[in-house]
Scaffold this motif. Sequence first.
Motif, PDB file in Angstrom:
ATOM      1  N   GLY A  98     -32.883  81.085 -38.403  1.00 28.62           N
ATOM      2  CA  GLY A  98     -33.564  82.145 -39.116  1.00 28.62           C
ATOM      3  C   GLY A  98     -32.750  83.415 -39.176  1.00 28.62           C
ATOM      4  O   GLY A  98     -32.419  83.893 -40.251  1.00 28.62           O
ATOM      5  N   GLU A  99     -32.421  83.985 -38.061  1.00 26.07           N
ATOM      6  CA  GLU A  99     -31.585  85.197 -38.040  1.00 26.07           C
ATOM      7  C   GLU A  99     -30.148  84.760 -37.808  1.00 26.07           C
ATOM      8  O   GLU A  99     -29.674  84.632 -36.690  1.00 26.07           O
ATOM      9  N   ASP A 100     -29.468  84.550 -38.921  1.00 25.57           N
ATOM     10  CA  ASP A 100     -28.140  83.961 -38.862  1.00 25.57           C
ATOM     11  C   ASP A 100     -27.413  84.296 -40.153  1.00 25.57           C
ATOM     12  O   ASP A 100     -28.029  84.750 -41.129  1.00 25.57           O
ATOM     13  N   THR A 101     -26.133  84.026 -40.165  1.00 27.59           N
ATOM     14  CA  THR A 101     -25.344  84.274 -41.368  1.00 27.59           C
ATOM     15  C   THR A 101     -25.913  83.487 -42.533  1.00 27.59           C
ATOM     16  O   THR A 101     -26.140  82.277 -42.426  1.00 27.59           O
TER      17      THR A 101
END
Lengths: 113, 110
Positions: A98-101
């Motif tokens: 989800g919170e990723d490049t």
Amino acid sequence: GPKVLQIPSHQIIDMGQMVTLNCDPVSNHLYFYWYKQILGQQMEFLVNFYNGKVMEKSKLFKDQFSVERPDGSYFTLKIQPTALEDSAVYFCASSLQGEDTQYFGPGTRLLVL
Amino acid sequence: GDKVKQSPSALSLQEGTNSALRCNFSIAATTVQWFLQNPRGSLINLFYLVPGTKENGRLKSAFDSKESYSTLHIRDAQLEDSGTYFCAAEQQGTGSKLSFGKGAKLTVSP
């Protein structure tokens, strides 16, 4: 780096018709996104998708828009019916978590006449 | 108002010089990405940042979440650096969607 593919690169259709934009995300990615960029303007978030469901959508994601990824195939954005203001470049993106490049495809240039 | 404000909006450089681009956030940004959009329109990933700094070749980027800004420094600019640079931020509590700035158009000339 990781590649996201989009098909077609360009699409011209008449107002009121249906259009499906296809995205082939990075193979092991789990999160998918669509963004819209009107010529010369900033990118705007449309929708994100995980585990077969829409997680969040913006005000730009009108009722005429829908997304799906049937059986791990293309991640698609369908617009039915299209309107003149849907003319834009639509970018698909994917990320592993989800919170990723987020990795972006080259975009589909949609022109509604 | 804009959640992500980029400055400058346009910049012209000569080859070999240095520049800095900046993004200010009016949101509680948790991560920042920097992209280069080339003349064909493709988005090239430059950096993904949590608070801190990263460096890659002639590029260096920093993200300060407390002061709500991020910078991108380009050293020894080359012709191929020309294009539009976008920063984008994820906002705390809103999941994995990016809010983009309006871009900074960089032109590098000989």
